[in-house]
Design a protein around this motif. Structure first.
Motif, PDB file in Angstrom:
ATOM      1  N   UNK A 159       0.840  -1.204   0.000  1.00 50.48           N
ATOM      2  CA  UNK A 159       0.000   0.000   0.000  1.00 50.48           C
ATOM      3  C   UNK A 159       0.873   1.251   0.000  1.00 50.48           C
ATOM      4  N   UNK A 160       1.935   1.260   0.821  1.00 52.89           N
ATOM      5  CA  UNK A 160       2.827   2.419   0.870  1.00 52.89           C
ATOM      6  C   UNK A 160       3.550   2.612  -0.459  1.00 52.89           C
ATOM      7  N   UNK A 161       4.016   1.511  -1.064  1.00 62.25           N
ATOM      8  CA  UNK A 161       4.720   1.629  -2.344  1.00 62.25           C
ATOM      9  C   UNK A 161       3.771   2.069  -3.456  1.00 62.25           C
ATOM     10  N   UNK A 162       2.518   1.622  -3.418  1.00 61.74           N
ATOM     11  CA  UNK A 162       1.551   2.084  -4.412  1.00 61.74           C
ATOM     12  C   UNK A 162       1.303   3.580  -4.278  1.00 61.74           C
ATOM     13  N   UNK A 163       1.245   4.069  -3.035  1.00 59.73           N
ATOM     14  CA  UNK A 163       1.097   5.510  -2.830  1.00 59.73           C
ATOM     15  C   UNK A 163       2.276   6.289  -3.384  1.00 59.73           C
ATOM     16  N   UNK A 164       3.485   5.775  -3.159  1.00 58.86           N
ATOM     17  CA  UNK A 164       4.674   6.426  -3.726  1.00 58.86           C
ATOM     18  C   UNK A 164       4.637   6.402  -5.252  1.00 58.86           C
ATOM     19  N   UNK A 165       4.200   5.296  -5.806  1.00 57.56           N
ATOM     20  CA  UNK A 165       4.137   5.189  -7.268  1.00 57.56           C
ATOM     21  C   UNK A 165       3.127   6.171  -7.847  1.00 57.56           C
ATOM     22  N   UNK A 166       1.962   6.323  -7.215  1.00 58.31           N
ATOM     23  CA  UNK A 166       0.977   7.303  -7.674  1.00 58.31           C
ATOM     24  C   UNK A 166       1.544   8.725  -7.597  1.00 58.31           C
ATOM     25  N   UNK A 167       2.266   8.988  -6.527  1.00 60.43           N
ATOM     26  CA  UNK A 167       2.871  10.322  -6.380  1.00 60.43           C
ATOM     27  C   UNK A 167       3.916  10.577  -7.471  1.00 60.43           C
ATOM     28  N   UNK A 168       4.744   9.575  -7.765  1.00 57.19           N
ATOM     29  CA  UNK A 168       5.747   9.728  -8.833  1.00 57.19           C
ATOM     30  C   UNK A 168       5.089   9.932 -10.190  1.00 57.19           C
ATOM     31  N   UNK A 169       4.014   9.198 -10.447  1.00 55.72           N
ATOM     32  CA  UNK A 169       3.318   9.347 -11.729  1.00 55.72           C
ATOM     33  C   UNK A 169       2.693  10.741 -11.852  1.00 55.72           C
ATOM     34  N   UNK A 170       2.173  11.272 -10.747  1.00 54.89           N
ATOM     35  CA  UNK A 170       1.626  12.638 -10.770  1.00 54.89           C
ATOM     36  C   UNK A 170       2.737  13.640 -11.045  1.00 54.89           C
ATOM     37  N   UNK A 171       3.924  13.412 -10.481  1.00 57.04           N
ATOM     38  CA  UNK A 171       5.052  14.307 -10.749  1.00 57.04           C
ATOM     39  C   UNK A 171       5.479  14.217 -12.210  1.00 57.04           C
ATOM     40  N   UNK A 172       5.478  13.006 -12.767  1.00 51.54           N
ATOM     41  CA  UNK A 172       5.810  12.837 -14.187  1.00 51.54           C
ATOM     42  C   UNK A 172       4.783  13.564 -15.061  1.00 51.54           C
ATOM     43  N   UNK A 173       3.504  13.429 -14.726  1.00 53.53           N
ATOM     44  CA  UNK A 173       2.463  14.103 -15.506  1.00 53.53           C
ATOM     45  C   UNK A 173       2.658  15.620 -15.471  1.00 53.53           C
ATOM     46  N   UNK A 174       2.984  16.151 -14.299  1.00 53.05           N
ATOM     47  CA  UNK A 174       3.205  17.600 -14.191  1.00 53.05           C
ATOM     48  C   UNK A 174       4.418  18.018 -15.014  1.00 53.05           C
ATOM     49  N   UNK A 175       5.475  17.224 -15.004  1.00 52.78           N
ATOM     50  CA  UNK A 175       6.671  17.555 -15.788  1.00 52.78           C
ATOM     51  C   UNK A 175       6.384  17.482 -17.282  1.00 52.78           C
ATOM     52  N   UNK A 176       5.627  16.455 -17.717  1.00 50.35           N
ATOM     53  CA  UNK A 176       5.269  16.354 -19.130  1.00 50.35           C
ATOM     54  C   UNK A 176       4.399  17.540 -19.555  1.00 50.35           C
ATOM     55  N   UNK A 177       3.493  17.935 -18.714  1.00 53.16           N
ATOM     56  CA  UNK A 177       2.627  19.061 -19.059  1.00 53.16           C
ATOM     57  C   UNK A 177       3.435  20.350 -19.178  1.00 53.16           C
ATOM     58  N   UNK A 178       4.457  20.482 -18.366  1.00 53.56           N
ATOM     59  CA  UNK A 178       5.258  21.704 -18.365  1.00 53.56           C
ATOM     60  C   UNK A 178       6.236  21.741 -19.539  1.00 53.56           C
ATOM     61  N   UNK A 179       6.924  20.625 -19.838  1.00 50.80           N
ATOM     62  CA  UNK A 179       7.980  20.639 -20.845  1.00 50.80           C
ATOM     63  C   UNK A 179       7.578  20.005 -22.168  1.00 50.80           C
ATOM     64  N   UNK A 180       6.542  19.239 -22.190  1.00 50.68           N
ATOM     65  CA  UNK A 180       6.160  18.543 -23.419  1.00 50.68           C
ATOM     66  C   UNK A 180       5.752  19.490 -24.537  1.00 50.68           C
ATOM     67  N   UNK A 181       5.147  20.593 -24.190  1.00 47.90           N
ATOM     68  CA  UNK A 181       4.693  21.528 -25.229  1.00 47.90           C
ATOM     69  C   UNK A 181       5.857  22.248 -25.896  1.00 47.90           C
ATOM     70  N   UNK A 182       7.019  22.310 -25.286  1.00 47.59           N
ATOM     71  CA  UNK A 182       8.159  23.026 -25.870  1.00 47.59           C
ATOM     72  C   UNK A 182       8.973  22.152 -26.800  1.00 47.59           C
ATOM     73  N   UNK A 183       8.718  20.887 -26.868  1.00 50.44           N
ATOM     74  CA  UNK A 183       9.538  19.998 -27.687  1.00 50.44           C
ATOM     75  C   UNK A 183       9.269  20.161 -29.183  1.00 50.44           C
ATOM     76  N   UNK A 184       8.143  20.628 -29.554  1.00 52.26           N
ATOM     77  CA  UNK A 184       7.815  20.750 -30.974  1.00 52.26           C
ATOM     78  C   UNK A 184       8.421  21.988 -31.619  1.00 52.26           C
ATOM     79  N   UNK A 185       8.954  22.904 -30.871  1.00 54.69           N
ATOM     80  CA  UNK A 185       9.495  24.146 -31.420  1.00 54.69           C
ATOM     81  C   UNK A 185      10.902  23.932 -31.945  1.00 54.69           C
ATOM     82  N   UNK A 186      11.206  24.671 -32.973  1.00 61.39           N
ATOM     83  CA  UNK A 186      12.564  24.636 -33.512  1.00 61.39           C
ATOM     84  C   UNK A 186      13.370  25.745 -32.866  1.00 61.39           C
ATOM     85  N   UNK A 187      14.594  25.421 -32.576  1.00 66.16           N
ATOM     86  CA  UNK A 187      15.463  26.442 -31.971  1.00 66.16           C
ATOM     87  C   UNK A 187      16.424  26.952 -33.028  1.00 66.16           C
ATOM     88  N   UNK A 188      16.876  28.098 -32.847  1.00 69.96           N
ATOM     89  CA  UNK A 188      17.959  28.563 -33.646  1.00 69.96           C
ATOM     90  C   UNK A 188      17.668  29.447 -34.703  1.00 69.96           C
TER      91      UNK A 188
END
Length: 188
Positions: A159-188
């Motif tokens: 139960x404790x490890x499942x809670x940690x896993x849910x928390x990690x997945x929520x952190x991954x989702x937040x990171x994808x939402x923040x940085x995923x939209x910038x990957x399609x842009x061209x730099x330079x």
């Protein structure tokens, strides 16, 4: 096909590593605590249960006595029947006659001697288990209690490890939402 795991891969949560998260270290401590509690709790609970059952069965063997009883009635012969219930009489340790029911062979006449088991108060009881049967019964109860006690920390750790896993997945989702939209842009 699985990748080869070297000797250091198993202990990656315990080593210093810039990619190790706090949740990885917490999970390592949870796993260690769960295994320690599982082993010690299971062994202690199983051993205690086995000793308790063993003492109880030894007390039964000490308190119960075989007594010769006499059939108080004729037992009819039943076709294909094994032992049947019939009224028996016996003299207790106090000298008084007691009446009860015991399993006897079908077709036995009145006055047939039958061995029954009695407690200190003169009541009919079942035959106590032999010492070897008591050891087996105590071992089986100890194994079941040990497994049951070991399941509690495993379930809590899961139960404790499942809670940690849910928390990690929520952190991954937040990171994808923040940085995923910038990957399609061209730099330079």
């Amino acid at each position: 096909m699985t990748a080869f795991r070297g000797p250091g891969v198993w202990w990656w949560r315990w080593r210093r590593n810039p990619l190790r998260r706090r949740s990885d270290a917490l999970e390592a401590w949870i796993v260690l605590t769960v295994w320690a509690a599982t082993v010690t709790g299971g062994v202690l609970a199983g051993t205690a249960a086995a000793h308790t059952v063993e003492r109880g069965l030894a007390r039964e063997r000490a308190e119960r006595r075989p007594v010769v009883a006499l059939l108080a009635e004729d037992v009819p012969r039943a076709a294909g029947a094994g032992p049947v219930w019939a009224d028996v009489r016996w003299r207790g340790e106090d000298g008084a006659f007691h009446l009860g029911q015991a399993r006897v062979a079908a077709g036995s006449p009145t006055g047939t001697a039958v061995t029954v088991w009695s407690d200190r108060d003169g009541f009919l009881v079942t035959q106590p288990p032999t010492a070897s049967a008591a050891h087996v019964r105590a071992a089986m109860v100890g194994l079941m209690m040990g497994a049951g006690a070991a399941a509690v920390p495993i379930l809590g750790g899961r139960i404790a490890r499942d809670g940690l896993e849910r928390r990690r997945m929520a952190q991954w989702d937040a990171a994808w939402a923040r940085f995923g939209s910038t990957w399609g842009r061209k730099t330079g």
